[in-house]
Design an enzyme around this catalytic site. Structure first.
Site, mmCIF file in Angstrom:
data_model
loop_
_atom_site.group_PDB
_atom_site.id
_atom_site.type_symbol
_atom_site.label_atom_id
_atom_site.label_comp_id
_atom_site.label_asym_id
_atom_site.label_seq_id
_atom_site.Cartn_x
_atom_site.Cartn_y
_atom_site.Cartn_z
ATOM 1 N N ALA A 254 0.735 -1.254 0.102
ATOM 2 C CA ALA A 254 -0.111 0.018 0.098
ATOM 3 C C ALA A 254 0.904 1.295 0.048
ATOM 4 C CB ALA A 254 -0.799 0.008 1.192
ATOM 5 N N GLY B 237 0.983 -5.089 0.789
ATOM 6 C CA GLY B 237 -0.317 -5.355 0.071
ATOM 7 C C GLY B 237 0.151 -5.867 -1.409
ATOM 8 N N GLU C 225 0.021 -9.472 -0.720
ATOM 9 C CA GLU C 225 -1.370 -9.643 -0.541
ATOM 10 C C GLU C 225 -2.239 -9.910 -1.846
ATOM 11 O OE1 GLU C 225 -1.906 -6.756 2.617
ATOM 12 O OE2 GLU C 225 -2.645 -8.194 3.778
ATOM 13 N N GLU D 208 4.454 -5.071 7.392
ATOM 14 C CA GLU D 208 3.696 -4.065 7.948
ATOM 15 C C GLU D 208 3.800 -3.994 9.286
ATOM 16 O OE1 GLU D 208 2.633 -6.333 5.637
ATOM 17 O OE2 GLU D 208 0.805 -5.733 4.581
#
Ligand code: CO8
Length: 260
Positions: A66, A111, A114, A134
């Protein structure tokens, strides 16, 4: 299809989606997630496409996560909107009625991993790196990583990767079953397309049903895990350590967490 942050090409019944923000290692800001949803919604209806390959632009990264610049100053409610958009996008990919292959051409972090985990399987270059870092930013994986990583590599390895935030190389990722196969960087996308051609020759009805049946196994636990993940990562955005972790990344220094 025309996008600001994606390139989409179609050839021999295979679509290639390239995420195109190389200056920030293809970080997934909110608008990129919306464009991914638009691309997949369009490819679902495209009878000329049987397989989708997703990759990152440039030679360094698939997706480095992200967008930390965007996340750094979000409160819990703004974070929730961003988190939900990620979940919606990756659930759309996971349930997409045609196979989706992640072609990991470099870093697949946070992300980015993911996203790859939401695809049917992962091919990668020999130099790729994988991780859910993270926790080093004061948050937890928030786009399905706490649910899909244990399914991919087993609970113990998933806990270790999530708790430590450590980044592993492609060889280890292949050893633990995260990656199906490694390829040299030179000619990588062509090699992935050659593999994907096998799927093009199969019946799309049967492929769709195979994916539906395997997904039923993966979803057997119900949606509770994802709901808890969303709530948990939102709570992190109310902490001092999230602000400190992301400020430290931007200032290129080590974070000083205060457990608050
Ligand atoms: N977001 C924004 N910018 C990024 C990101 C990112 N995730 N990753 C890299 N960049 C930027 C860097 O800031 C840098 O910009 P600049 O040139 O302006 O300084 C540029 O990309 C190049 O990066 P580096 O200079 O850092 O390149 P290095 O080769 O030194 O390092 C790394 C490469 C190791 C990949 C390093 O960039 C890195 O650690 N990146 C961050 C990885 C990370 O922590 N990812 C997880 C993010 S959190 C997340 O994904 C949570 C998802 C779900 C929750 C959603 C909640 C709302």
């Amino acid at each position: 299809m025309s996008f600001n942050y994606l390139q989409v090409t179609t050839e021999e019944k295979m679509a290639v989606i390239t995420i195109n923000r190389p200056k920030v290692l293809n970080a997934l800001k909110y608008e990129v997630l919306l464009e991914l949803q638009e691309a997949f919604n369009s490819l679902r209806e495209d009878n000329e496409v049987k397989v989708v390959i997703i990759t990152g632009s440039g030679e360094k990264a698939f997706v480095a996560g992200a967008d930390i610049g965007v996340m750094a100053n979000l409160g819990p409610l703004e974070a929730q909107k961003y988190i939900r958009a990620g979940h919606e996008t990756f659930d759309l990919i996971a349930a997409f009625p045609k196979p989706v292959i992640a072609a990991v051409n470099g870093f697949a972090l946070g992300g980015g991993l993911e996203l790859a985990l939401a695809c049917d399987y992962i091919f990668a270059v020999e130099e790729a790196k994988f991780g859910l870092p993270e926790i080093t930013l004061g948050i937890i994986p928030g786009w399905g990583g706490t649910q899909r990583l244990p399914q991919a590599v087993g609970i113990g390895r998933a806990r270790e990767l999530v708790y430590t935030g450590k980044v592993i190389d492609a060889q280890e990722a292949e050893k633990i079953g995260l990656v199906n196969r490694l390829f040299p960087a030179d000619g990588f996308l062509t090699a992935v397309q050659a593999e994907a051609k096998t799927l093009v020759q199969r019946s799309l009805v049967a492929l769709n049903m195979a994916k539906t049946a395997i997904n039923a196994h993966l979803d057997a636990g119900g949606p509770a895990g994802k709901t808890v993940e969303i709530q948990s990562v939102c709570i992190c955005f109310a902490s001092n350590d999230q602000k400190e972790g992301m400020a430290a990344f931007q200032e290129k220094r080590k974070p000083k967490f205060t457990d608050s």
